[in-house]
Write a protein that holds these residues in place. Structure first.
Motif, PDB file in Angstrom:
ATOM      1  N   GLN A  35      17.285  36.134 -11.985  1.00  0.00           N
ATOM      2  CA  GLN A  35      17.847  36.152 -13.342  1.00  0.00           C
ATOM      3  C   GLN A  35      16.928  35.422 -14.321  1.00  0.00           C
ATOM      4  N   ARG A  36      16.364  34.302 -13.892  1.00  0.00           N
ATOM      5  CA  ARG A  36      15.446  33.549 -14.761  1.00  0.00           C
ATOM      6  C   ARG A  36      14.231  34.404 -15.123  1.00  0.00           C
ATOM      7  N   GLN A  37      13.675  35.087 -14.130  1.00  0.00           N
ATOM      8  CA  GLN A  37      12.502  35.926 -14.380  1.00  0.00           C
ATOM      9  C   GLN A  37      12.848  37.114 -15.269  1.00  0.00           C
ATOM     10  N   THR A  38      13.973  37.731 -15.003  1.00  0.00           N
ATOM     11  CA  THR A  38      14.402  38.887 -15.790  1.00  0.00           C
ATOM     12  C   THR A  38      14.576  38.526 -17.263  1.00  0.00           C
ATOM     13  N   ASP A  45      20.445  27.859 -18.960  1.00  0.00           N
ATOM     14  CA  ASP A  45      20.881  29.243 -18.789  1.00  0.00           C
ATOM     15  C   ASP A  45      20.466  30.149 -19.944  1.00  0.00           C
ATOM     16  N   GLY A  46      19.785  29.571 -20.965  1.00  0.00           N
ATOM     17  CA  GLY A  46      19.321  30.375 -22.087  1.00  0.00           C
ATOM     18  C   GLY A  46      20.430  31.153 -22.779  1.00  0.00           C
ATOM     19  N   LEU A  51      22.914  34.817 -16.079  1.00  0.00           N
ATOM     20  CA  LEU A  51      22.177  33.676 -15.532  1.00  0.00           C
ATOM     21  C   LEU A  51      23.110  32.483 -15.355  1.00  0.00           C
ATOM     22  N   ALA A  52      23.965  32.256 -16.339  1.00  0.00           N
ATOM     23  CA  ALA A  52      24.925  31.153 -16.232  1.00  0.00           C
ATOM     24  C   ALA A  52      25.822  31.339 -15.010  1.00  0.00           C
ATOM     25  N   ARG A  53      26.254  32.576 -14.762  1.00  0.00           N
ATOM     26  CA  ARG A  53      27.109  32.834 -13.590  1.00  0.00           C
ATOM     27  C   ARG A  53      26.335  32.628 -12.288  1.00  0.00           C
ATOM     28  N   ALA A  54      25.083  33.065 -12.256  1.00  0.00           N
ATOM     29  CA  ALA A  54      24.262  32.882 -11.051  1.00  0.00           C
ATOM     30  C   ALA A  54      24.036  31.400 -10.773  1.00  0.00           C
TER      31      ALA A  54
END
Length: 137
Positions: A35-38, A45-46, A51-54
């Protein structure tokens, strides 16, 4: 049965479930990295909901899995039968997996998420009761 053989079998059960729980942690960690890379987010979490859920799914597992593994080790040390370790390990892995999947899909409360948490608590309760029993006999 030879006491050393019984201890070895319990240790194998603890090792199996510990490995599977660590594998779950690795998978959840890799999902955060993906998720961070995507979304090209290096820290935090930007404000990206997926991403926040992951991050939260990994963090929640990180809060519950280590104590569960500790319980498996303690059950081995006090001489619990391998089946007790298999029951505790299976409940914990299933509970954490269900919870992580549900949490990864939505922040909202859900029956699946509640079921995962309940199964995790039942694994903890099972370990607590078994540890007290085997500590006293």
């Amino acid at each position: 049965m030879d006491p050393f053989a019984a201890l070895h079998m319990a240790a194998q059960a603890a090792a199996l479930w510990s490995a599977l729980l660590l594998l779950l942690m690795l998978v959840l960690s890799l999902l955060v990295v993906r998720q961070r890379q995507t979304h090209k987010v290096e820290f935090g979490d930007g404000e990206v909901p997926s991403l926040a859920r992951a991050i939260r799914a990994f963090g929640n597992a990180a809060e519950y899995v280590p104590a569960g593994i500790g319980g498996l080790i303690a059950l081995t040390v006090v001489g619990a039968p391998p089946m007790a370790l298999h029951i505790a390990g299976a409940m914990l892995l299933l509970g954490r997996t269900i919870h992580a999947v549900a949490l990864s899909r939505s922040h909202a409360a859900s029956a699946l998420r509640a079921a995962g948490m309940l199964l995790t608590w039942l694994a903890y309760i099972f370990q607590i009761v078994a540890l007290v029993i085997f500590a006293l006999i």
